[in-house]
Design an enzyme around this catalytic site. Structure first.
Site, PDB file in Angstrom:
ATOM      1  N   LYS A 115       0.851  -1.201   0.000  1.00  0.00           N
ATOM      2  CA  LYS A 115       0.000   0.000   0.000  1.00  0.00           C
ATOM      3  C   LYS A 115       0.880   1.242   0.000  1.00  0.00           C
ATOM      4  CE  LYS A 115      -2.251   2.449   3.450  1.00  0.00           C
ATOM      5  NZ  LYS A 115      -2.199   3.785   2.918  1.00  0.00           N
ATOM      6  N   GLY A 118       6.970   4.218   8.825  1.00  0.00           N
ATOM      7  CA  GLY A 118       6.104   5.364   9.079  1.00  0.00           C
ATOM      8  C   GLY A 118       6.257   5.852  10.505  1.00  0.00           C
ATOM      9  N   SER A 119       5.212   6.436  11.028  1.00  0.00           N
ATOM     10  CA  SER A 119       5.322   7.063  12.351  1.00  0.00           C
ATOM     11  C   SER A 119       5.318   6.012  13.457  1.00  0.00           C
ATOM     12  CB  SER A 119       4.162   8.028  12.567  1.00  0.00           C
ATOM     13  OG  SER A 119       2.971   7.294  12.772  1.00  0.00           O
ATOM     14  N   THR A 120       5.897   6.376  14.589  1.00  0.00           N
ATOM     15  CA  THR A 120       5.922   5.483  15.738  1.00  0.00           C
ATOM     16  C   THR A 120       4.498   5.218  16.230  1.00  0.00           C
ATOM     17  OG1 THR A 120       8.164   6.060  16.380  1.00  0.00           O
ATOM     18  CG2 THR A 120       6.708   5.288  18.133  1.00  0.00           C
ATOM     19  N   GLY A 126       2.995   2.637  13.969  1.00  0.00           N
ATOM     20  CA  GLY A 126       3.744   1.401  14.190  1.00  0.00           C
ATOM     21  C   GLY A 126       3.256   0.686  15.445  1.00  0.00           C
ATOM     22  N   GLU A 141       9.878   0.261  10.856  1.00  0.00           N
ATOM     23  CA  GLU A 141      10.916   1.277  10.704  1.00  0.00           C
ATOM     24  C   GLU A 141      10.222   2.603  10.965  1.00  0.00           C
ATOM     25  OE1 GLU A 141      12.856   3.966   9.978  1.00  0.00           O
ATOM     26  OE2 GLU A 141      12.865   3.637   7.809  1.00  0.00           O
ATOM     27  N   CYS A 175      13.307  10.083   8.059  1.00  0.00           N
ATOM     28  CA  CYS A 175      13.189   9.537   9.414  1.00  0.00           C
ATOM     29  C   CYS A 175      14.516   9.617  10.161  1.00  0.00           C
ATOM     30  CB  CYS A 175      12.657   8.119   9.379  1.00  0.00           C
ATOM     31  SG  CYS A 175      13.530   7.097   8.196  1.00  0.00           S
ATOM     32  N   GLU A 231       9.461  14.450  16.779  1.00  0.00           N
ATOM     33  CA  GLU A 231       9.934  14.403  15.396  1.00  0.00           C
ATOM     34  C   GLU A 231       9.085  15.379  14.580  1.00  0.00           C
ATOM     35  OE1 GLU A 231       9.078  10.805  13.121  1.00  0.00           O
ATOM     36  OE2 GLU A 231      11.052  10.980  12.194  1.00  0.00           O
TER      37      GLU A 231
END
Lengths: 218, 809
Positions: B195, B247-249, B252, B269, B303, B400
């Site tokens: 995706k 992507g973002s924490t 995740g 990641e 990132c 971030e």
């Protein structure tokens, strides 16, 4: 225009009234392997003949041995021998082993009174390359920040095309600013660029590529 | 006509240097400006779907309209296609797959400029970067993995492919992140449903065409544009075997929780707030140029961006002046201009986010310096921004931002630089700037990050792993280490557990302590002195905080003794001891750790009959079999002692002139819950690899047969095991595991218990994204080296740090 010391007198006569300064290489160009007294005398003779600019070669031995004090003393004497003439110091960077050595040699020459620092005699195996130019222009910037004295830069040798020349101008713009792109602070030693500039101007104005038979032999 | 005239020569301003978008527009037009789902090597347009415009952020113009996949029907269709293709793709030879990957690499090379222009148009990143960084890295990546496909049969003989992989990628490097996901998955024989990010889908469509051209069979790569619901359903589809996410924490963490306990593999990641550390002996001009690469590369939407600039205080002023001077020259504008330094921000919401943080810094009284160059009048642009005079507690320092904004803080000593550098929930990358190699390496070892660059930043190569420590996620991409995310040991069965909401919400991890005897148990009447077993942490025997005990009974109901009933405070104390010991233990020479483990084996051997008796007495196993378990445990100790100095890492053959070194570092504090089978051998098999690779452990022995493990603490005490390295807690396995999984100081949790317990452990471990190693309710043959030792245990005992060390004079 830059000449060997024996040609200075004739050159001065030739350009009389044209407001073109005559420059002379001196100090045992290109190797610099003659006694200091001879090298100093060479400078004095060229100046006496009317040279407005003197290009000296630093002693590679001193640079290679890290004798920076010795190099400083020599260049200082050369500066004195120049009198009113401008002093350009050639580092012969192709023969200096590390970037750090190029930086130190640049700094020492500027401290000793160089008006210009120059990459190469044109006779080394590696002449003007951009990474070396980066180190030297940054040294000029550091020196200016510390002393408020503006020292000029001259890359020489290996610059063959108009595009190469533009890269060097961009380097000056980015590292030192527009002021350092004018002749009082920036020169290019590149006899072969002129022909290419002509070709590029032709292409730029006509949209056609130039042909060899239509361009002026230098 | 092409020369603007003489004024150009006197001002020396940069003129425009536009890259043509004609070929890109023609390609879009060849699809009628409309792209469907890519399933089974066809662009399909099922009825009733909506289409969204993908927009060029620099010009605000729609480029093409792209389908929004249906969150169930299209997910099902794509996963089914991938599943069907897996049957044959996974059986192809390594050489066959190598040829396909090689063809993809060549096709990318042949259409590189088109890909570069499409990527720049769609994302807003500069053509300079898509042409010189993104697409060459894609090519390199497919070449590298074509090699691994070729070598899989011989070099990875113990492994097999995983199955259908769901991959969800971000918008910052659309094509490169697609490549990082697809290349290793394909090489190892998996099939893919990917995706792309909603803001950037165009290059994925072009890649789909390239993959077809390269001979990727139908169904092997499927691309599914869609929204969050589609992504969520894809990841949670029962026929998906592995999830790979960048992507973002925050997202995740959600994915970790939603896949918890299912047995799906997952690699994450995630975000970063990476320190860029400048010492006074650095080449400051080069460091300034490094900052440009670190935070203004891709508009800072990276990132691993160097977003926290730590500068030694005695060069702070000089450094700031040099940096400002450099910032004055940066040019922001049309991404397709070949001379532009920085392009557009990807979309409105990202631009708003960046503005929010910079406004916040101003409100907090920080100094904000921005590049003075003009921005284009329209389009989504933001200037390079430097923030200093800011508190370490500011959100601008902690969060971030994901934009061209760097915060700068001073430090005075290497120790302070490490403290500041590691003071973050993240651990993705770092760069160290100094001319002293000794200092650089010292810092590189101490920074908690998966990638460390020395005198450089944002270097990438297919041969070197990339990925984070701490909340930057787990798993690696690139390098040999990255392959393991797409492989599993051959003996592993496909586990597919699922739980109802009711099962998930049912009470778990509660325990009530016992009285002095259990119903039906007989008294201990051997006339010997009453023995008190304690817990063991911080190098001493400890009574339980709760002052409760748990009776342990043998196979015939006879009482074998009691163990302390550990509670959450005991966990707290044990973790504190383990955390305190981990720095010193990790720094010891591997030889020293080996010696200690050998010594444990020697002392166990000295008392082997006593341990065999204990096993026999507790479990009812015959003496012969009990003796075998003790011998196997001694051998297992030797096995892991041997591995103390044989898994340190390797030199990566990247494109860098210098050394890129991957170091297998300890994970940190590992919580371990042991199974009931083989109570001694399993306990040894779990603590030994962790400890020998430099971790400290808080270990819960078999709940049913703990005494054989608690007997060991006397051996640990006499074998020079330093205080806090091995900590033993007894009581309820699930209660103690639950507290460990939720502890923010614990870096990994290994759980060998029930299926539902495995769900809870993986779910709760998401709090700080600790790595998990769980049994999903399955038993393994601990005596068998394949199941009870080998790679899996090394993998879970280590995290890979890649250190990039440029050479040059």
């Amino acid at each position: 225009f830059c000449f060997s010391p024996t040609r200075v007198g004739k050159a001065v006569n030739a350009v009389k009234g044209a407001n073109i300064p005559v420059a002379s290489v001196a100090t045992g160009f290109p190797a610099g392997q003659t006694p200091l007294s001879t090298r100093l005398e060479e400078i004095r003779l060229a100046v006496a003949d009317g040279a407005a600019e003197i290009d000296i070669v630093i002693s590679r031995t001193q640079a290679l041995l890290g004798d920076w004090k010795g190099l400083y003393d020599e260049v200082k004497k050369m500066k004195k021998a120049c009198g009113q003439a401008h002093l350009k110091t050639i580092l012969a960077t192709g023969e200096l082993p590390t970037y750090a050595d190029v930086y130190k040699a640049s700094m020492v020459c500027m401290m000793a009174g160089a008006d210009f620092i120059k990459t190469s005699t044109g006779k080394e195996a590696v002449n003007a390359i951009l990474p070396i130019g980066l180190v030297m222009t940054r040294a000029i910037r550091d020196f200016y920040e510390r002393t408020n004295i503006k020292v000029g830069f001259k890359p020489a040798g290996g610059i063959r095309s108009a595009k190469d020349a533009v890269c060097w101008i961009v380097l000056m713009m980015e590292e030192l600013g527009e002021e350092w792109t004018h002749p009082d602070l920036f020169r290019i030693g590149a006899s072969s660029v002129l022909g290419d500039i002509e070709r590029q101007l032709y292409h730029g104005t006509t949209g056609r590529y130039h042909g060899k038979d239509y361009h002026h032999e230098l | 006509a092409m020369l603007a005239g003489s004024s150009l020569l006197s001002t020396l301003e940069y003129g425009p240097a536009p890259e043509s978008d004609a070929a890109a527009n023609a390609w879009i037009k060849s699809h009628d400006g409309k792209f469907g789902l890519f399933i089974n090597n066809e662009f399909v347009h099922p009825e009733g779907r909506e289409y969204t415009d993908t927009v060029n952020p620099a010009r605000g113009e729609a480029l093409a309209s792209i389908i929004e996949g249906h969150e169930t029907e299209d997910v099902n269709a794509a996963v089914a296609a991938a599943r069907k293709a897996y049957e044959s793709w996974s059986q192809t030879s390594g050489h066959y797959r190598a040829k396909v990957l090689y063809a993809i690499a060549r096709q990318i090379q042949k259409h590189r400029r088109l890909l570069s222009v499409v990527e720049s148009l769609d994302n807003g990143k500069s053509i300079r970067e898509t042409r010189d960084a993104d697409t060459p890295l894609c090519v390199r990546h497919f070449y590298y993995h074509a090699g691994w496909a070729q070598l899989m049969d011989t070099e990875l003989a113990d492994f097999k492919s995983v199955g259908v992989i769901a991959q969800v990628i971000p918008w910052n490097f659309p094509l490169l992140m697609l490549t990082w996901k697809i290349a290793p998955a394909l090489a190892m024989g998996n099939t893919i449903v990917l995706k792309p990010a909603p803001s950037t889908r165009l290059s994925a469509m072009l890649f789909a065409e390239i993959a077809m051209e390269a001979g990727v069979p139908p169904g092997v790569i499927n691309i599914l544009p869609g929204g969050n619901d589609l992504g969520f359903n894809l990841v949670n589809h029962t026929d998906v075997d592995k999830v790979a996410f960048t992507g973002s924490t925050g997202v995740g963490r959600l994915l970790r929780r939603s896949t918890a306990g299912t047995g799906k593999k997952i690699s994450l990641e995630l975000g970063g707030k990476s320190p860029f550390i400048v010492f006074d002996d650095a080449d400051l001009d080069t460091a300034v140029e490094g900052v440009v690469n670190a935070i203004w590369f891709n508009q800072g939407q990276v990132c691993c961006a160097g977003s926290r600039l730590l500068v030694q205080e005695n060069v702070l002023e000089r450094f700031i002046n040099k940096l400002k001077r450099r910032m004055n020259n940066l040019r922001v504008g049309e991404p397709l201009d070949k001379c532009i330094d920085m392009g557009a921000i990807v979309n409105e919401s990202q631009l708003e986010r960046i503005k929010y943080y910079v406004d916040l810094a101003r409100k907090e009284g920080a100094t904000v310096y921005q590049s003075p160059g003009e921005l284009p009048e329209s389009g989504l642009f933001f200037p390079p921004t430097l923030i200093y005079d800011i508190e370490t507690s500011s959100k601008c320092v902690v969060d971030e931002i994901f934009g061209p904004v760097v915060v700068l803080m001073p430090f005075r000593s290497p120790k302070e630089a490490i403290a500041l550098g590691n003071n973050t929930a993240y651990g993705l990358s770092s760069s160290i700037w100094t001319e002293s190699l000794a200092k650089a390496l010292d810092m590189a070892f101490q920074i908690k990050a998966g990638v460390v660059w020395i005198n450089s930043h944002n270097l990438f190569d297919a041969a070197a792993g990339f990925g984070g420590y701490k909340e930057s996620g787990f798993g690696r991409e690139s390098g040999k280490e990255g392959l393991y995310e797409y492989l599993k040991p051959k003996w592993h069965a496909r586990i597919r557990n699922s739980f109802t909401q009711e099962e998930k919400e049912a009470a778990w991890g509660d325990a009530v302590p016992t009285g002095p005897s259990l119903p039906g148990s007989s008294k201990c009447v051997d006339g010997a002195i009453d023995k008190t077993t304690k817990m063991f942490y911080g190098g001493r025997q400890a009574r339980p905080d709760g002052d409760y005990s748990r009776v342990i009974v043998g196979p015939k109901g006879e009482k074998c003794g009691e163990v302390p009933e550990g509670n959450r405070k005991d966990v707290r104390n044990a973790v504190e001891a383990a955390a305190g010991a981990k720095g010193g233990w990790g720094k010891r020479a591997a030889f020293n750790r080996a010696q200690i483990l050998y010594y444990v084996a020697e002392n166990l051997d000295r008392r082997s009959e006593e341990f065999a008796n204990r096993i026999h007495q507790m479990t009812g196993e015959g003496m012969e079999s009990a003796r075998n378990e003790v011998q196997a445990s001694i051998e297992r100790l030797f096995y892991w002692a041997a591995f103390s100095d044989k898994y340190g890492g390797e030199v990566k053959e990247t494109t860098l002139y210098g050394a890129t070194v991957s170091v297998h570092e300890a994970v940190g504090v590992i919580g371990i819950a042991c199974p009931d089978e083989n109570p001694l051998l399993a306990f040894v098999s779990l603590f030994a690899p962790a400890v020998v690779r430099g971790n400290t452990v808080v270990i819960v022995p078999s709940e049913k047969y703990p005494l054989v493990a608690t007997d060991l603490y006397q051996i640990f005490e006499t074998s020079d095991v330093p205080a806090g390295v091995i900590n033993i807690l007894t009581g309820s396995r699930d209660l103690l595991s639950k507290v460990l999984a939720n502890h923010m100081e614990v870096n990994a949790m290994w759980y060998f218990g029930s299926a539902i317990g495995s769900y809870h452990i993986e779910h709760d471990s998401a709090c700080n994204l600790k790595r998990t190693f769980v049994s999903y309710g399955q038993q393994r043959q601990w005596a068998d080296l394949t199941e009870g030792a080998k790679f899996e245990f090394l993998y879970h005992s280590c995290q890979v740090k890649n250190i990039w060390i440029p050479a040059g004079v």
